[in-house]
Design a protein around this motif. Structure first.
Motif, PDB file in Angstrom:
ATOM      1  N   VAL A 182       0.835  -1.206   0.000  1.00  0.00           N
ATOM      2  CA  VAL A 182       0.000   0.000   0.000  1.00  0.00           C
ATOM      3  C   VAL A 182       0.871   1.257   0.000  1.00  0.00           C
ATOM      4  O   VAL A 182       0.603   2.204  -0.760  1.00  0.00           O
ATOM      5  N   ALA A 183       1.906   1.287   0.833  1.00  0.00           N
ATOM      6  CA  ALA A 183       2.767   2.468   0.888  1.00  0.00           C
ATOM      7  C   ALA A 183       3.530   2.654  -0.417  1.00  0.00           C
ATOM      8  O   ALA A 183       3.666   3.779  -0.914  1.00  0.00           O
ATOM      9  N   GLY A 184       4.037   1.557  -0.985  1.00  0.00           N
ATOM     10  CA  GLY A 184       4.753   1.655  -2.248  1.00  0.00           C
ATOM     11  C   GLY A 184       3.864   2.093  -3.387  1.00  0.00           C
ATOM     12  O   GLY A 184       4.242   2.953  -4.199  1.00  0.00           O
ATOM     13  N   ALA A 185       2.653   1.523  -3.470  1.00  0.00           N
ATOM     14  CA  ALA A 185       1.723   1.903  -4.532  1.00  0.00           C
ATOM     15  C   ALA A 185       1.286   3.354  -4.370  1.00  0.00           C
ATOM     16  O   ALA A 185       1.147   4.080  -5.370  1.00  0.00           O
ATOM     17  N   SER A 186       1.055   3.782  -3.141  1.00  0.00           N
ATOM     18  CA  SER A 186       0.667   5.171  -2.908  1.00  0.00           C
ATOM     19  C   SER A 186       1.759   6.131  -3.356  1.00  0.00           C
ATOM     20  O   SER A 186       1.477   7.168  -3.975  1.00  0.00           O
ATOM     21  N   PHE A 187       3.004   5.784  -3.064  1.00  0.00           N
ATOM     22  CA  PHE A 187       4.108   6.654  -3.474  1.00  0.00           C
ATOM     23  C   PHE A 187       4.182   6.753  -4.991  1.00  0.00           C
ATOM     24  O   PHE A 187       4.305   7.856  -5.551  1.00  0.00           O
ATOM     25  N   LEU A 188       4.105   5.634  -5.658  1.00  0.00           N
ATOM     26  CA  LEU A 188       4.209   5.643  -7.128  1.00  0.00           C
ATOM     27  C   LEU A 188       3.060   6.415  -7.763  1.00  0.00           C
ATOM     28  O   LEU A 188       3.266   7.206  -8.695  1.00  0.00           O
ATOM     29  N   LEU A 189       1.840   6.205  -7.279  1.00  0.00           N
ATOM     30  CA  LEU A 189       0.684   6.872  -7.860  1.00  0.00           C
ATOM     31  C   LEU A 189       0.715   8.378  -7.611  1.00  0.00           C
ATOM     32  O   LEU A 189       0.461   9.178  -8.531  1.00  0.00           O
TER      33      LEU A 189
END
Length: 280
Positions: A144-151
């Motif tokens: 979740v944290a990684g996807a949030s950063f990328l998005l």
């Protein structure tokens, strides 16, 4: 003689291997119908808060002052949208509830008596449960944290305001946000082992992880110390950026990481000790 030999064989049955306990706890966690749905709903809500903040920044970019736009990246401001405070609150609530349900679900159905009858080594059993909950929520938090950063950074990149994971402080923001999940889950598990009630445990978890930080402020020394000693306060310090004030009583990054470790360790010890010393 035959009956004696059979009885002796049954009495010397080897204890369950730890990997067998891990497999059993893995199956029990995913047998909870609320677990996958809670993870899915939590991930959607967390990323929605983060993406929404980045989209608002993108949409009203031209309305901001030229000076603030010029120093936006240099001050690390894109990291504020990578994982917002509202997203952190949702992360605490969801993972804390999952950790609590991992133990209170067994107490509610009475399965805990069968479990302890089959595996008398209660500490080993709880250690396996702790490992499963910690691994699942750590992976959840990292995704979740990684996807949030990328998005979020992809959205800000449309205004040339996004940053990469190599930007100063970016990796710390992602790691702190990801590890917030297992810390909250282990806290919920420990409270569940103490309270052993499916309705009261989530309330206690909500009070400890969310209400208590809202009740303390950083304008006085003792309340600032209490705030720094809570998981949410530690997360706030870890994700703080250069262009944002730290309050009159600032906390150190190493101290915030220590709070994470202390809460996780205390929760594990409390959960293992609770099931070992209390009758079920």
């Amino acid at each position: 003689m035959t009956r004696t030999a059979l009885a002796g064989t049954a009495g010397t049955e080897p204890p369950a291997r730890f990997r067998d306990l891990l497999a059993a706890e893995w199956l029990k966690l995913w047998s909870l119908r609320s677990a996958p749905w809670s993870l899915l709903a939590g991930a959607t809500a967390v990323m929605a808060f983060n993406v929404g903040a980045a989209w608002d920044r993108y949409r009203y970019w031209d309305a901001s002052e030229p000076g603030s736009r010029a120093g936006f990246v240099a001050d690390g401001m894109p990291l504020l949208d990578a994982f917002t405070a509202n997203a952190a609150l949702v992360m605490l609530l969801v993972t804390g509830a999952i950790g609590a349900a991992a133990i209170t679900g067994e107490y509610g159905t009475g399965l805990i008596r069968t479990t302890f009858a089959a595996v008398p080594a209660r500490r080993s059993l709880m250690a396996a449960k702790v490992c499963v909950v910690a691994v699942v929520t750590t992976v959840f938090g990292a995704v979740v944290a990684g996807a949030s950063f990328l998005l979020t950074q992809a959205i800000l990149g449309g205004r040339d305001a996004g940053v990469s994971l190599g930007h100063p402080g970016a990796l710390r923001v992602v790691a702190a946000s990801a590890l917030l999940a297992p810390v909250a889950a282990l806290t919920g598990l420990a409270l569940g082992a103490l309270i052993r009630h499916g309705a009261a445990t989530p309330v206690a978890c909500f009070a400890v992880l969310l209400l208590l930080p809202a009740a303390v402020q950083e304008n006085r020394h003792w309340t600032a110390v209490l705030d720094h000693a809570l998981p949410l306060g530690a997360w706030s310090r870890l994700v703080a950026v250069q262009g944002f004030p730290h309050g009159p009583y600032p906390w150190t990054v190493s101290g915030a990481w220590t709070v994470y470790a202390a809460w996780a360790l205390a929760a594990v010890v409390l959960a293992v000790a609770a099931v070992h010393r209390r009758d079920q």
